[in-house]
Motif scaffolding. Structure first.
Motif, PDB file in Angstrom:
ATOM      1  N   MET A  82       0.850  -1.176   0.000  1.00 57.75           N
ATOM      2  CA  MET A  82       0.000   0.000   0.000  1.00 57.75           C
ATOM      3  C   MET A  82       0.889   1.230   0.000  1.00 57.75           C
ATOM      4  O   MET A  82       1.873   1.290   0.712  1.00 57.75           O
ATOM      5  CB  MET A  82      -0.893  -0.043   1.238  1.00 57.75           C
ATOM      6  N   LYS A  83       0.502   2.194  -0.818  1.00 58.49           N
ATOM      7  CA  LYS A  83       1.268   3.438  -0.864  1.00 58.49           C
ATOM      8  C   LYS A  83       0.484   4.567  -0.202  1.00 58.49           C
ATOM      9  O   LYS A  83      -0.738   4.514  -0.098  1.00 58.49           O
ATOM     10  CB  LYS A  83       1.641   3.812  -2.293  1.00 58.49           C
ATOM     11  N   MET A  84       1.211   5.555   0.236  1.00 59.04           N
ATOM     12  CA  MET A  84       0.623   6.710   0.901  1.00 59.04           C
ATOM     13  C   MET A  84      -0.292   7.462  -0.063  1.00 59.04           C
ATOM     14  O   MET A  84       0.033   7.639  -1.233  1.00 59.04           O
ATOM     15  CB  MET A  84       1.720   7.643   1.390  1.00 59.04           C
ATOM     16  N   THR A  85      -1.428   7.905   0.456  1.00 64.62           N
ATOM     17  CA  THR A  85      -2.336   8.742  -0.316  1.00 64.62           C
ATOM     18  C   THR A  85      -2.028  10.196  -0.007  1.00 64.62           C
ATOM     19  O   THR A  85      -2.138  10.630   1.139  1.00 64.62           O
ATOM     20  CB  THR A  85      -3.804   8.429   0.041  1.00 64.62           C
ATOM     21  N   ASP A  86      -1.652  10.937  -1.033  1.00 62.69           N
ATOM     22  CA  ASP A  86      -1.394  12.362  -0.883  1.00 62.69           C
ATOM     23  C   ASP A  86      -2.720  13.075  -0.624  1.00 62.69           C
ATOM     24  O   ASP A  86      -3.774  12.653  -1.114  1.00 62.69           O
ATOM     25  CB  ASP A  86      -0.747  12.890  -2.162  1.00 62.69           C
ATOM     26  N   PHE A  87      -2.684  14.155   0.135  1.00 61.64           N
ATOM     27  CA  PHE A  87      -3.893  14.899   0.465  1.00 61.64           C
ATOM     28  C   PHE A  87      -4.693  15.249  -0.788  1.00 61.64           C
ATOM     29  O   PHE A  87      -5.901  15.099  -0.827  1.00 61.64           O
ATOM     30  CB  PHE A  87      -3.544  16.169   1.247  1.00 61.64           C
ATOM     31  N   SER A  88      -4.025  15.689  -1.816  1.00 58.85           N
ATOM     32  CA  SER A  88      -4.724  16.117  -3.033  1.00 58.85           C
ATOM     33  C   SER A  88      -5.389  14.950  -3.762  1.00 58.85           C
ATOM     34  O   SER A  88      -6.247  15.162  -4.614  1.00 58.85           O
ATOM     35  CB  SER A  88      -3.761  16.839  -3.979  1.00 58.85           C
TER      36      SER A  88
END
Length: 145
Positions: free
Chosen positions: A1-7
């Protein structure tokens, strides 16, 4: 799983959570318009998580008599992506709009725990360490699914 950027939160939601576009379609204005123009709208992540995710999808799935494993895995994949984001605003939104809702019942908490990825599990542990160490100990002793 990769980090979800705020945008990318709403995009990740639409790509990950089953039925997400249908949920967004029935939300009231001005939130619906704001969520669709994320991150440029004048909305709030707290509102988004509550209105578009936790209330219509996550809590009903966690409290269902028979769990829908694929839906819960998708929901917790979405949560995990945000949990990997170190942004304090994202972490606070998860804490107050997602993790605290796990405390609604023992069934919800234990089912959520079973689906949490490492980053989300760490967030839940932190919340319980501050508020209910006894329940945290029970979760840690629970069999892993």
């Amino acid at each position: 799983m990769k980090m979800t950027d705020f945008s990318e939160i709403v995009c990740a939601y639409l790509e990950t959570v089953p039925g997400a576009s249908e949920i967004l379609a029935v939300l009231p204005e001005p939130q619906r318009r704001s969520f669709k123009t994320w991150p440029h709208g004048e909305t709030d992540l707290f509102d988004f998580l509550s209105m578009a995710f936790v209330q219509p999808v996550l809590l009903p799935e966690l409290s269902a008599h028979r769990e829908n494993r694929s839906t819960l895995e998708a929901c917790f994949g979405f949560i995990e992506g945000m949990a990997l984001n170190p942004n304090a605003y994202v972490q606070n939104a998860l804490y107050f709009e997602v993790y605290e809702n796990f405390l609604e019942s023992r069934q919800i908490l234990f089912r959520a725990w079973a689906y949490c990825g490492p980053a989300a599990r760490s967030g839940v542990e932190e919340m319980l360490a501050q508020n209910n160490r006894e329940v945290l100990a029970q979760l840690r002793e629970a069999p892993q699914s």
